[in-house]
Design a protein around this motif. Sequence first.
Motif, PDB file in Angstrom:
ATOM      1  N   GLY A  90      -5.644  -0.199   0.851  1.00 52.17           N
ATOM      2  CA  GLY A  90      -5.376  -1.213   1.050  1.00 52.17           C
ATOM      3  C   GLY A  90      -3.876  -1.366   1.157  1.00 52.17           C
ATOM      4  O   GLY A  90      -3.581  -0.875   0.594  1.00 52.17           O
ATOM      5  N   LEU A  91      -4.066  -3.027   0.903  1.00 48.00           N
ATOM      6  CA  LEU A  91      -2.792  -3.160   0.527  1.00 48.00           C
ATOM      7  C   LEU A  91      -2.184  -4.166  -0.663  1.00 48.00           C
ATOM      8  O   LEU A  91      -3.133  -4.658  -1.071  1.00 48.00           O
ATOM      9  CB  LEU A  91      -2.714  -4.702   1.547  1.00 48.00           C
ATOM     10  CG  LEU A  91      -1.128  -4.765   1.768  1.00 48.00           C
ATOM     11  CD1 LEU A  91       0.050  -3.991   1.944  1.00 48.00           C
ATOM     12  CD2 LEU A  91      -1.062  -5.823   3.214  1.00 48.00           C
ATOM     13  N   GLN A 127       0.758  -5.515  -3.677  1.00 47.12           N
ATOM     14  CA  GLN A 127       1.848  -5.001  -4.441  1.00 47.12           C
ATOM     15  C   GLN A 127       2.736  -3.996  -5.025  1.00 47.12           C
ATOM     16  O   GLN A 127       1.700  -2.945  -5.915  1.00 47.12           O
ATOM     17  CB  GLN A 127       2.313  -6.141  -5.071  1.00 47.12           C
ATOM     18  CG  GLN A 127       2.329  -7.434  -4.469  1.00 47.12           C
ATOM     19  CD  GLN A 127       2.322  -8.514  -4.526  1.00 47.12           C
ATOM     20  OE1 GLN A 127       1.673  -9.120  -5.966  1.00 47.12           O
ATOM     21  NE2 GLN A 127       3.204  -9.640  -3.636  1.00 47.12           N
ATOM     22  N   PRO A 166       6.204   1.145  -3.584  1.00 45.92           N
ATOM     23  CA  PRO A 166       6.510   1.707  -1.927  1.00 45.92           C
ATOM     24  C   PRO A 166       6.435   2.927  -1.634  1.00 45.92           C
ATOM     25  O   PRO A 166       5.675   3.243  -0.499  1.00 45.92           O
ATOM     26  CB  PRO A 166       7.754   0.538  -1.593  1.00 45.92           C
ATOM     27  CG  PRO A 166       7.597  -0.059  -2.670  1.00 45.92           C
ATOM     28  CD  PRO A 166       7.423   0.524  -3.916  1.00 45.92           C
ATOM     29  N   THR A 195       3.019   4.687  -0.265  1.00 45.86           N
ATOM     30  CA  THR A 195       2.028   4.603   1.084  1.00 45.86           C
ATOM     31  C   THR A 195       2.297   5.679   1.258  1.00 45.86           C
ATOM     32  O   THR A 195       2.933   6.432   2.127  1.00 45.86           O
ATOM     33  CB  THR A 195       2.817   3.721   2.139  1.00 45.86           C
ATOM     34  OG1 THR A 195       3.461   1.933   0.803  1.00 45.86           O
ATOM     35  CG2 THR A 195       2.701   2.956   3.304  1.00 45.86           C
ATOM     36  N   GLN A 207      -5.864   4.358   4.787  1.00 46.63           N
ATOM     37  CA  GLN A 207      -5.018   4.132   4.513  1.00 46.63           C
ATOM     38  C   GLN A 207      -4.252   3.202   3.026  1.00 46.63           C
ATOM     39  O   GLN A 207      -5.297   2.421   2.446  1.00 46.63           O
ATOM     40  CB  GLN A 207      -4.029   3.048   5.669  1.00 46.63           C
ATOM     41  CG  GLN A 207      -3.079   2.563   5.618  1.00 46.63           C
ATOM     42  CD  GLN A 207      -1.945   3.421   5.725  1.00 46.63           C
ATOM     43  OE1 GLN A 207      -1.883   4.730   6.382  1.00 46.63           O
ATOM     44  NE2 GLN A 207      -0.644   3.375   4.958  1.00 46.63           N
ATOM     45  N   THR A 220      -1.483   0.703   1.246  1.00 47.52           N
ATOM     46  CA  THR A 220      -0.188   0.429   1.475  1.00 47.52           C
ATOM     47  C   THR A 220       0.431  -0.471   0.655  1.00 47.52           C
ATOM     48  O   THR A 220      -0.164  -1.362   0.040  1.00 47.52           O
ATOM     49  CB  THR A 220      -0.084  -0.516   2.778  1.00 47.52           C
ATOM     50  OG1 THR A 220      -0.845  -0.207   4.031  1.00 47.52           O
ATOM     51  CG2 THR A 220       1.078  -1.033   3.100  1.00 47.52           C
ATOM     52  N   VAL A 221       1.747  -0.223   0.038  1.00 44.31           N
ATOM     53  CA  VAL A 221       2.349  -0.805  -0.978  1.00 44.31           C
ATOM     54  C   VAL A 221       3.435  -1.387  -0.567  1.00 44.31           C
ATOM     55  O   VAL A 221       4.277  -1.002  -0.771  1.00 44.31           O
ATOM     56  CB  VAL A 221       2.485   0.653  -2.029  1.00 44.31           C
ATOM     57  CG1 VAL A 221       3.017  -0.408  -3.380  1.00 44.31           C
ATOM     58  CG2 VAL A 221       1.970   1.313  -2.238  1.00 44.31           C
ATOM     59  N   SER A 222       3.316  -2.948  -0.865  1.00 39.24           N
ATOM     60  CA  SER A 222       4.427  -3.724  -0.642  1.00 39.24           C
ATOM     61  C   SER A 222       5.580  -3.736  -1.898  1.00 39.24           C
ATOM     62  O   SER A 222       4.797  -3.864  -2.961  1.00 39.24           O
ATOM     63  CB  SER A 222       3.844  -4.993   0.016  1.00 39.24           C
ATOM     64  OG  SER A 222       3.467  -5.316  -1.082  1.00 39.24           O
TER      65      SER A 222
END
Length: 126
Positions: free
Chosen positions: A10-11, A13, A87, A90, A121, A123-125
Amino acid sequence: QVQVVESGGGLVQAGGSLRLSCTVSGLNFGVNNMGWFRQASGKEREGVANMDEDDRTDYADSMKGRVTISQDNAKKTLYLQMNNLKPEDTAVYYCAATTRWYCVVADFNAADYDYWGQGTQVTVSE
């Protein structure tokens, strides 16, 4: 038929955590290693963490100190706990298994793993 199924991506931070899960069915014997790999866009697949049939673990330098591999034998599930994500983490994360007799827990060569999931997936913001 062998099936490897990952979940939990997932997404998140930067600095956050995720736990990935992997179930393997149809492979009842001879598994030497199970492990987690990842592949970022435009890069080669690289190892993250392994566990052998005696529950010994090894971690690749890519995420060492920030991940923990574990399994629940009753649920036949492999986990990857990821903390302090960055990040640059990712990527698509894959679960893999091998029955090759020569593979040791420190084997992070993707070519030595025969059974792969479809990937999840992460994803690291910023």
